[in-house]
Design a protein around this motif. Structure first.
Motif, short mmCIF file in Angstrom:
data_model
loop_
_atom_site.label_atom_id
_atom_site.label_comp_id
_atom_site.label_asym_id
_atom_site.label_seq_id
_atom_site.Cartn_x
_atom_site.Cartn_y
_atom_site.Cartn_z
N SER A 163 -16.44 -104.89 -15.43
CA SER A 163 -16.48 -104.89 -16.89
C SER A 163 -15.66 -103.73 -17.43
O SER A 163 -15.38 -102.76 -16.73
CB SER A 163 -17.93 -104.78 -17.39
N THR A 181 -20.16 -105.13 -10.21
CA THR A 181 -20.07 -105.36 -11.65
C THR A 181 -18.64 -105.06 -12.11
O THR A 181 -18.13 -103.96 -11.86
CB THR A 181 -21.06 -104.48 -12.42
N THR A 226 -18.44 -110.61 -11.11
CA THR A 226 -19.70 -109.87 -11.18
C THR A 226 -20.81 -110.69 -10.55
O THR A 226 -21.06 -111.84 -10.94
CB THR A 226 -20.05 -109.54 -12.64
N SER A 246 -19.46 -100.45 -9.86
CA SER A 246 -18.87 -100.91 -11.11
C SER A 246 -17.39 -100.60 -11.12
O SER A 246 -16.97 -99.51 -10.72
CB SER A 246 -19.56 -100.23 -12.30
N GLN A 286 -24.56 -104.95 -5.26
CA GLN A 286 -24.16 -105.41 -6.58
C GLN A 286 -22.72 -105.00 -6.89
O GLN A 286 -22.34 -103.84 -6.69
CB GLN A 286 -25.09 -104.84 -7.65
#
Length: 126
Positions: free
Chosen positions: A125, A123, A91, A11, A121
């Motif tokens: 944000s 991400t 993402t 992330s 993954q």
């Protein structure tokens, strides 16, 4: 572990950077062409970067050109995707794919790759 193993996802805030890694197997990696794909929930898989050092080719999708860089270290059989100035629309699950040199032609977007990783993954944000 499979034939390709991705790592490096996570992330990050918008504007940040991440570097993904994709490690190949000994028996087929040499001179292989390699690509990175991504797929967001509910969307089709998108080809985003390709490298084929045998013919001096490095290609990018419009959505990532100028922000992402694909590279490879053949000594460690690893392909990298350096991602900068990340946006929320980046993402997705990111996958690497590879193929034998004899199967690497001009079509890197829709070709049927012999090997795929399990995905990592990313991400983006606040």
């Amino acid at each position: 572990q499979g034939d390709l193993v991705e790592s490096g996802g996570g992330s990050v805030q918008p504007g940040g950077s991440l570097t993904l890694s994709c490690k190949g197997s000994d028996y087929w990696y040499t001179s292989a062409c390699m690509s990175w794909f991504r797929q967001a929930p509910g969307q089709e898989r998108e080809a985003i970067a390709h490298i084929n050092t045998a013919v001096g080719r490095r290609l990018y999708a419009d959505s990532v050109r100028g922000r992402f860089t694909i590279s490879r270290d053949d000594a460690t059989k690893t392909v990298y995707l350096q991602m900068a100035r990340l946006k929320p629309q980046d993402t997705a699950m990111y996958y690497c794919a590879g193929d034998y040199p004899s199967r690497c032609g001009r079509d890197w977007v829709s070709k049927d790759y012999a090997y795929w990783g399990q995905g990592t993954q990313v991400t983006v944000s606040t």
